[in-house]
Scaffold this active site. Structure first.
Site, PDB file in Angstrom:
ATOM      1  N   ASP A  84      -4.176 -11.679   1.640  1.00 29.70           N
ATOM      2  CA  ASP A  84      -5.471 -11.448   2.290  1.00 29.70           C
ATOM      3  C   ASP A  84      -6.298 -12.727   2.367  1.00 29.70           C
ATOM      4  O   ASP A  84      -7.356 -12.749   2.995  1.00 29.70           O
ATOM      5  CB  ASP A  84      -6.258 -10.357   1.549  1.00 29.70           C
ATOM      6  CG  ASP A  84      -5.834  -8.971   2.027  1.00 29.70           C
ATOM      7  OD1 ASP A  84      -5.242  -8.874   3.119  1.00 29.70           O
ATOM      8  OD2 ASP A  84      -6.091  -7.993   1.299  1.00 29.70           O
ATOM      9  N   GLN A 122       0.825  -1.221   0.000  1.00 32.19           N
ATOM     10  CA  GLN A 122       0.000   0.000   0.000  1.00 32.19           C
ATOM     11  C   GLN A 122       0.854   1.264   0.000  1.00 32.19           C
ATOM     12  O   GLN A 122       0.447   2.292  -0.525  1.00 32.19           O
ATOM     13  CB  GLN A 122      -0.928   0.014   1.221  1.00 32.19           C
ATOM     14  CG  GLN A 122      -2.019  -1.041   1.144  1.00 32.19           C
ATOM     15  CD  GLN A 122      -2.792  -1.172   2.445  1.00 32.19           C
ATOM     16  OE1 GLN A 122      -2.572  -0.420   3.390  1.00 32.19           O
ATOM     17  NE2 GLN A 122      -3.696  -2.127   2.494  1.00 32.19           N
ATOM     18  N   LYS A 171      -1.199  -6.337   9.823  1.00 34.53           N
ATOM     19  CA  LYS A 171      -2.483  -5.948   9.223  1.00 34.53           C
ATOM     20  C   LYS A 171      -3.424  -5.511  10.350  1.00 34.53           C
ATOM     21  O   LYS A 171      -2.964  -5.044  11.385  1.00 34.53           O
ATOM     22  CB  LYS A 171      -3.044  -7.128   8.431  1.00 34.53           C
ATOM     23  CG  LYS A 171      -2.186  -7.500   7.235  1.00 34.53           C
ATOM     24  CD  LYS A 171      -2.471  -6.584   6.077  1.00 34.53           C
ATOM     25  CE  LYS A 171      -1.708  -7.049   4.839  1.00 34.53           C
ATOM     26  NZ  LYS A 171      -2.147  -6.333   3.643  1.00 34.53           N
TER      27      LYS A 171
END
Ligand code: DC
Length: 659
Positions: free
Chosen positions: A321, A173, A348
């Site tokens: 994920d 990200q 996370k």
């Protein structure tokens, strides 16, 4: 505190087509790109969940026009044609990592003083490797509480850009955030990744979406003694508005494919094909390695599981994920599963490795942490209440442990609202006893319903319910209580308090009345009792609840196809000439006066057909089938064929239903 959410075990293999919400990753990238673009952009099929609402709210505060139509799942964005025009302000990213990481670099380029903060779990997530390169580019970013974490103060202004190194090891990200801000630097940006790049598919997604908004990024790769060095060059320039349809979320889809893996059967997720922008569609490749059959078409991806899956040894760094989804699936496999390459998911929403190992343990599944992942040892899960650590993916993946096992209770279930607000409803719909698996058999007395329905259920491998026996049992209870069957109020009162159970034997309040309910007293009174609306309502509810618990069923009565299961996939209405019916009934009860039996049958048929509530009649879409001159074996064979053609019984790969 909200009560835990129960997830019941699936009654059997699945056979469904399901839709999942729009992709969070695409929605949040496109929202930001639209906000920076020149002109009006629209996003169709967007995700409306707390992570995307957080970004939309921030963009509004930052001066960008964002229209949202939640019912239509559409965002309309009036782009600023450059950095945020708001001139500064306080921004709240809630729990959303993408929001914080995507917005921060743009803030550094948007005139004004900005503060950016979020809820405690987001504050705990790292930002240092994003802020270091930004500072090196001349950005003013100040930690307001703890070094490396939200909240931050950003002094925004124009910056030249240039070449900068970014760590790829903590979160892709960071790289995505810098890439999207790249065109706002007056000289563009060249990003060089140091270390291993995790979740590369997300970076590819960012680049693909930037291209949709008119900015072409060039990827460079150099081989050195330390390995390949990747770099991305972003030109300066304006983004152009775009009209985009957001794909369904592939990470959300992993739970649906995972459901097929733990329950067996078939689940197809519509709208997600092999050319998806999302790396997580490759979760199905892992299931395939474990032994699932995967059918990929442009319109959807289907997972079919008809034998136990095998454990697998897999590097999931590109599809991290879905690590927790696989951990849940692995609990039901044959042989252990080792997941590697995902040490970074300790940062996370929570330390996902520690969390999933701990909660699997609570369910009786052995799992252990490794330096860069975990190992899961299959077992028989026990029912437990599990914690979710403010992590939507904990809640959703652990639900699979319950679904494939003996049920589970998910604490703080609302955390799913981050990306999949309807998750539990979707899961329930996935496993509900559904129309194509319900066969209804209605018809008048003596038409052969009981014999045929019972044998048909056997032949289809389905459960059988005799609803006539339910009305008879209730009538027995009414007579036992000394209540006049014509006194509907008293009948209803008795009905409310009787505990009727119908399976191989019939019991009323625990007493076995299997034989007694076939006697002449009950037969004479049952039509009157069955005509009482409140009685019918109670029975309807019981019958539907029963059907929800079984995977496929044959239900027999008078109003099955018309009222109780109007959506049933196969409806059969049996008839036979009155004399034949009288003969059958006489043979059953041992009565000798055929005429009296016929008169009694006709009286009962008239009462059942003439009543106001749920009268006996064929459903409009029922198959009318005359049993008069046929043997039971022939009838059952023919009806089995009819039912199978309509998709009843065991699941097949070509039929199913939509959720
Ligand atoms: O199928 P049977 O003869 O055992 O049914 C007994 C009575 O119960 C029948 O006369 C009407 C009533 N009944 C009903 O009203 N609705 C049903 N679904 C099943 C039976």
């Amino acid at each position: 505190m909200i009560a835990p959410r129960r997830v019941e075990p699936a009654p059997g293999p699945l056979d469904v087509e399901v839709r999942v919400p729009g992709s969070k990753s695409i929605t949040n990238r496109a929202l930001l790109l639209g906000a920076l673009a020149v002109g009006e952009s629209t996003l169709e099929g967007a995700l409306f969940a707390s992570d995307t609402r957080a970004l939309a709210a921030i963009l509004r505060t930052a001066g960008v026009g964002i229209g949202a139509d939640e019912t239509e799942r559409r965002f309309e964005i009036t782009g600023a044609g450059g950095p945020f025009p708001g001139g500064g302000g306080a921004l709240w990213a809630e729990l959303s990592g993408t929001t914080a990481r995507f917005v921060l670099p743009v803030l550094a380029l948007s005139p004004g003083t900005w503060t950016l903060d979020g809820a405690p779990p987001l504050r705990a997530r790292p930002l240092g490797d994003l802020v270091s390169p930004l500072r090196a580019l001349g950005a003013e970013v100040e930690w307001l509480a703890h070094e490396g974490h939200l909240p931050v103060r950003v002094g925004g202004r124009g910056l030249p850009g240039g070449r900068i190194e970014v760590s790829g090891e903590v979160s892709s990200q960071f790289l995505s955030g810098l890439l999207m801000a790249g065109p706002l630097f007056s000289e563009g940006l060249e990003l060089v990744v140091t270390g291993r790049l995790v979740s590369r598919p997300y970076v590819d997604m960012t680049v693909a979406l930037m291209s949709r908004f008119g900015i072409e990024v060039t990827l460079g790769s150099r081989t050195t003694s330390a390995g390949d060095i990747l770099s991305w060059s972003v030109p300066q320039g304006p983004y152009r508005a775009a009209h985009l349809t957001v794909e369904p979320d592939a990470s959300a889809a992993s739970y649906m494919w995972g459901a097929a893996a733990v329950c067996g059967g078939r689940v197809r997720v519509g709208g997600l094909g092999p050319d998806s922008l999302q790396g997580d569609v490759r979760f199905v490749d892992v299931l395939e390695r474990m032994g699932a059959r995967v059918v990929r078409t442009p319109g959807g991806t289907e997972v079919v599981v008809d034998a136990p899956l095998s454990g697998v040894d897999v590097d999931m760094s590109d599809i991290s994920d879905t690590v927790q989804t696989l951990a849940a699936v692995a609990a039901f496999a044959v042989g252990p599963t080792r997941i590697r390459g995902v040490g970074f998911i300790r940062h996370k929403e929570t330390d996902r490795i520690a969390a999933v190992v701990a909660e699997l343990g609570r369910c009786g599944i052995g799992a252990e942490e490794t330096a860069d992942g975990l190992v899961v040892h299959p077992g028989s899960p026990v029912r437990a209440t599990v914690s979710t650590y403010d992590d939507h993916r904990m809640a959703m993946s652990l639900s699979l442990v319950g679904l494939g096992g003996v049920g589970i209770d998910i604490a703080d279930p609302d955390c799913v609202s981050k990306t999949f607000p309807d998750f539990f409803e979707t899961l329930e719909a996935l496993t509900m006893c559904e129309p194509a698996r319900t066969v209804t058999i209605d018809g008048p007395a003596g038409s052969g319903k009981s014999t045929v329905a019972r044998a048909l259920a056997d032949s289809l491998g389905a459960e059988y319910l005799d609803t006539g026996a339910m009305y008879r049992a209730l009538t027995w209870g009414v007579l036992q209580a000394g209540v006049d069957p014509a006194d509907s109020e008293s009948v209803a009162r008795v009905a409310r308090h009787l505990d009727v159970e119908v399976s191989d034997r019939v019991t009323v309040d625990g007493r076995d009345v299997t034989e007694e309910i076939r006697g002449p007293e009950v037969t004479a009174a049952v039509s009157a009792v069955a005509a009482v609306p409140e009685v019918r309502k109670l029975m309807r509810e019981m019958q539907r609840r029963w059907a929800e618990r079984v995977r496929s069923c044959v239900v027999e009565g008078r109003d099955m196809g018309t009222v109780v299961f109007p959506e049933a996939g196969v409806k059969i209405y049996l008839t036979a000439p009155p004399e034949v019916r009288a003969r059958r009934r006489a043979a059953q009860t041992g009565e000798t006066d055929l005429e009296a039996v016929l008169a009694d049958i006709e009286r009962r048929d008239a009462a059942d057909s003439g009543r106001r509530d749920s009268p006996l009649r064929p459903a409009d879409d029922a198959i009318i089938y005359d049993t008069g001159d046929k043997t039971v074996a022939t009838i059952v064979k023919e009806l089995t064929e009819i039912a199978r053609r309509a998709g009843a019984g065991r699941p097949s790969s070509s039929e199913g239903r939509n959720v």
